[in-house]
Design an enzyme around this catalytic site. Sequence first.
Site, PDB file in Angstrom:
ATOM      1  N   ASP A 267       0.819  -1.210   0.000  1.00  0.00           N
ATOM      2  CA  ASP A 267       0.000   0.000   0.000  1.00  0.00           C
ATOM      3  C   ASP A 267       0.855   1.264   0.000  1.00  0.00           C
ATOM      4  OD1 ASP A 267      -2.686   1.330   0.476  1.00  0.00           O
ATOM      5  OD2 ASP A 267      -1.624   1.974   2.278  1.00  0.00           O
ATOM      6  N   GLU A 304       1.476  -0.022  -4.774  1.00  0.00           N
ATOM      7  CA  GLU A 304       0.633   1.128  -5.073  1.00  0.00           C
ATOM      8  C   GLU A 304       1.542   2.346  -4.997  1.00  0.00           C
ATOM      9  OE1 GLU A 304      -3.351   3.498  -3.526  1.00  0.00           O
ATOM     10  OE2 GLU A 304      -2.059   2.469  -2.084  1.00  0.00           O
TER      11      GLU A 304
END
Length: 615
Positions: A267, A304
Amino acid sequence: MLADLNLKQRSIGVNFNARGEAEVKLWAPKAKSAELLLTANNKKYPLKEASYGYWILTTPELKPGDLYQFVLNGEKPLPDPASLSQPESVHGASQAIDLSAFVWGDQDWQNYPLAEYLLYELHTGTFTPQGTFAGIEQKLDYLKELGITAIEIMPVAQFPGDRNWGYDGVFPFAVQNTYGGAQGLQHLVNLCHKRSIGVVLDVVYNHLGPEGNYFGEFGQYFTQKYNTPWGNAINFDDEYSDAVRQYYIENVLMWFRDFHIDALRMDAVHAIKDFSTKHLLREIKQNVNQLMAETGRKHHLIVELDLNDTRFINPLEKEGFGMDAQWIDEFHHALRVTVSGDKTGYYSDFDGIKHLEKAYRDAYVYDGLYSPHRKKTFGIKAEDNPGEQFVVFSQNHDQVGNRMLGERSSALFSFEMQKLMAGAVLVSPFLPMLFMGEEYSEPHPFLYFVSHTDPELAEAVCKGRKAEFAAFHAEGEAPDPVDDASFTGSKLQWDLVEQQPHATLLRFYKTLISLRKQLPALHHLNRQHLGVSSDENTKTLMLHRWHEDNQVLCLMNFSDQIQQIQLPYNQQQWHKVLASADLEWNGPENAPQSVNASTPVTLQPQSITIYSNQT
């Protein structure tokens, strides 16, 4: 110190040796004393101080399944920062687990090459009525028939309560108890591999959640050097950072080694603050390479990344961080502006179909261009990076759940447009990802939800969410994230897959996915074998892809009107392989089976038609 890292097993927390003894290793560099507390009998066992701020103990008294805590300086008992299980919530005692006890049956499984990945993002709690790993297992036949090759599971690190997106986890090594815990996840991965489905796990290394976060009481896990949206940054380059880096490297290795996870999706790695001479991601890659050499199994690292910076995805030998692929929001943004015309917020940077054309061609839209939204020049060109390094989508948990009302594409766009958006993603030269339920037009929203047990924190989250969307008061009030209805109202409705028009869209997705696998021009992700052009006036786009003697034309009409498009290629005859506007897909009219390059092609509104030079 990191040279002492053992690839074969965890070296921190509680682990069990061949004699069945618990080997305990705790990092608490400023503690004067450290004790292991067994909660069943309230007995304490002192740990011995070791080098680099670690405390160690080997004991036969702690068994798998036992609950334990640590006591520093004779004060209050605390859960283990490297806990593998928190059966009594984030505030309770930790549970000792022997991860090696699970009997694996996936010896014949070989992870897919990254170019073969066709991802399906899901949230364990809302994917099925059960909201567990066992619930996911019951849908594996469905997913296999859909044609995806890997599921991507949103974070499962232990969080407060039983409802959360997963990004508020506070025990990175502990698998959420209400989902099925460590053994439940191992069982799911084992079964996925038997069905030839890969497993990607979403992990969070840029912050820790607020409730149940006791890390600061053990050591310098955080630094005040940098600000992040979640407070002080995790300490990856300040004093005492060696142990913190090792903690997260060990976490990566555990998922691959002990859970047989095939790939990690990390993330928001742009929020990892690290100015060390060797970036954390680069060090993670080096250790994963060593693990793969030792086990013979292949693993992928997907990030990400809100930076169009190829340094993150370039290989180690090119001085990159070595990440295998990245999410690319810009394709999504360009597609959404093309579809809706909405240019609010970060969408203001995107000019619709011209930028969608650029996304197909260049991967990054902003690759050294001036960004009006950021008010600066942004990005770098990604000319040498292959298509499998970019993950694209028409929706995901963020883009849906961060809307005030959590509307999916099914609530925002017509049935015809949903088919077109699916086609736009699945014919791209990148890795496609679906968000759970999109394949049958799930009407339920995917709302933001939490279940903090701290009343003050729960109230603050609720107020913060309402304040965030105060400007949208005309659309109503933001749903309460703490309300159980926000969670239950986000669950998929599986009875719809056999009803119309949901069944037709599901069949359309299956056909598209099958074509992507079967047609060499779509299957091979060669960004050099691609031509793309668009017309802003007619809102049409033509994507030409080829591999060896197979050529494919993908004609897209994003307008509300019938449009004519001229085929510029010198191919004599093009044969239809799929047209979203055909009657079999609930469209208005069948497209001709074959077209000649000398004759303009008629495109129905909001449609995609795919032609091949081969029958």
